[in-house]
Design a protein around this motif. Structure first.
Motif, short mmCIF file in Angstrom:
data_model
loop_
_atom_site.label_atom_id
_atom_site.label_comp_id
_atom_site.label_asym_id
_atom_site.label_seq_id
_atom_site.Cartn_x
_atom_site.Cartn_y
_atom_site.Cartn_z
N LYS A 1 -1.68 13.77 -13.71
CA LYS A 1 -0.73 14.83 -14.08
C LYS A 1 -0.27 14.68 -15.53
N ASP B 1 -0.84 17.53 -18.41
CA ASP B 1 0.27 18.11 -19.16
C ASP B 1 0.12 17.84 -20.65
N GLU C 1 -1.74 25.15 -13.44
CA GLU C 1 -1.70 25.03 -14.90
C GLU C 1 -1.21 26.33 -15.55
N TRP D 1 2.50 26.31 -15.08
CA TRP D 1 3.08 25.36 -16.02
C TRP D 1 3.24 26.03 -17.39
N ARG E 1 6.64 27.06 -19.36
CA ARG E 1 6.88 26.44 -20.65
C ARG E 1 7.21 27.50 -21.71
#
Ligand code: 9D3
Length: 243
Positions: A206, A210, A233, A236, A240
């Motif tokens: 992970k 990232d 992903e 994520w 973000r």
């Protein structure tokens, strides 16, 4: 895979193919690469490969006859190639996708230009595609030919010892690589991230994912559009971009 490279600087090209992964693949018989000196296919006493441009202007142009003779000899000795690539600043920009296509061919010919250019009839009659390695000015196609051949060679099964590293290669997934560390765990006051020393493989995976995403967002956001990201992903990323 069979590759023939035509150049006026065969020693320069041979030197670039002699070392490392490509050198080993050649000596090991995985790659059959022949480098040809264009001057060997001239018929005049001085082995001239260039001439003044019709219509005038600066610089010299590479003559067509030596290229036609070289291709004739390659066909006789090595068979009819599947593609004849001209390295040229006017070509399509080389990418990993080009390499993935070219590695599917059994026999590739690569022509290296020098001087201001090459007689257009070489393009018309012999060349199947033109490739550039990027928007900067080099003195000829030799270094670009090495770039293309090395990139393609790495995709030939067995050429890169560890095919896990080929599979994990950044451009294979379309992301930049995560940061790498080796011993010592602390160097000049800089510590390796604890997670990498923890032995928790899932946590490490992970962290690396990232870090690769962070780095790609920061440095090469253009890559994200085509990157092979899973749903997690993508999520994520969208989280973000909201923060
Ligand atoms: C500066 C001269 N240019 C316009 C007048 C034409 C030109 C001709 C020949 C520019 C460079 C070259 C030699 N380069 C290559 O043959 C070449 C190349 C490159 O220069 N950059 C990126 N990819 C390639 S592939 C072949």
């Amino acid at each position: 895979m069979k590759v023939d490279i035509v150049t006026i600087f065969p020693r320069m090209v041979e030197a670039g193919l002699a070392e490392g992964v490509v050198g080993r693949a050649r000596t090991g018989g995985l790659l059959d690469i022949a480098v040809h000196n264009l001057r060997d296919f001239t018929t005049d006493r001085h082995h001239v490969v260039d001439d003044v441009p019709f219509g005038g202007g600066p610089g010299m142009v590479m003559k067509p006859e030596p290229f036609f003779a070289a291709l004739g000899a390659i066909r006789e000795r090595r068979g009819t190639p599947d593609a004849v690539v001209l390295m040229s600043p006017a070509g399509a920009r080389f990418t990993q996708a080009h390499a993935r296509r070219l590695v599917g061919l059994k026999h590739l010919v690569v022509l290296c230009g020098r001087y201001e250019g090459i007689d257009e009839r070489v393009r018309e009659a012999l060349v199947t595609e033109e490739i550039s390695i990027g928007d900067y000015v080099l003195s000829g196609g030799e270094v670009p030919a090495l770039v293309v051949v090395e990139t393609v060679a790495r995709l030939v099964p067995g050429v890169v010892g560890d095919d896990q590293s080929v599979a994990a290669d950044s451009f294979t997934r379309g992301l930049l690589d995560y940061p790498h560390y080796t011993r010592p765990a602390e160097f000049e006051g800089r510590r390796v991230p604890d997670v990498l020393l923890s032995g928790h493989h899932e946590e490490i995976r992970k962290w690396r994912r990232d870090a690769a995403l962070e780095r790609t967002v920061a440095r090469r956001p253009d890559l994200l559009a085509d990157a092979a990201l899973d749903a997690g992903e993508r999520e994520w990323l969208s989280k973000r971009s909201k923060s």
